[in-house]
Design a protein around this motif. Sequence first.
Motif, PDB file in Angstrom:
ATOM      1  N   UNK A  11      67.798  43.177  -4.159  1.00 35.02           N
ATOM      2  CA  UNK A  11      67.856  42.631  -2.352  1.00 35.02           C
ATOM      3  C   UNK A  11      67.065  43.871  -1.279  1.00 35.02           C
ATOM      4  N   UNK A  12      66.431  43.499  -0.379  1.00 36.39           N
ATOM      5  CA  UNK A  12      65.731  44.522   0.283  1.00 36.39           C
ATOM      6  C   UNK A  12      65.593  44.164   1.753  1.00 36.39           C
ATOM      7  N   UNK A  13      66.896  44.655   2.273  1.00 38.70           N
ATOM      8  CA  UNK A  13      66.763  43.853   3.537  1.00 38.70           C
ATOM      9  C   UNK A  13      66.606  44.096   3.935  1.00 38.70           C
ATOM     10  N   UNK A  14      65.790  45.608   4.394  1.00 42.11           N
ATOM     11  CA  UNK A  14      64.989  45.738   5.470  1.00 42.11           C
ATOM     12  C   UNK A  14      64.005  45.032   5.890  1.00 42.11           C
ATOM     13  N   UNK A  15      63.583  44.257   4.779  1.00 38.98           N
ATOM     14  CA  UNK A  15      62.431  43.173   4.667  1.00 38.98           C
ATOM     15  C   UNK A  15      62.730  42.021   3.844  1.00 38.98           C
ATOM     16  N   UNK A  16      63.911  41.806   4.677  1.00 43.17           N
ATOM     17  CA  UNK A  16      64.888  40.548   4.231  1.00 43.17           C
ATOM     18  C   UNK A  16      64.239  39.700   3.116  1.00 43.17           C
TER      19      UNK A  16
END
Length: 95
Positions: A11-16
Amino acid sequence: MTDITTGTVRDNPARSRFELGDGDALAVTHYRIADGAMVFTHTEVPSRLRGRGIASRLIAGALAAARERGLRVVPLCSFVAAYVSRHPEAADLVS
């Protein structure tokens, strides 16, 4: 470089988005969180990686993360919708 067919979905939450692969060999599925749901909007797999089951591995990992977080899934992305329709074990996630 990690073998993309055995790599880990991140998961890369900074890039959704969820990612599978490294560098220019990166498959992604974009999402947003809204009203207790993970809304999947688009999935991209580089053309040279297609036909190897990578998108399915990516979506399986993303759906597992949604389940772990107690989120429903809204499959606006046609690939995610098709994946869910082919995998009845994911049907309970769809709102």
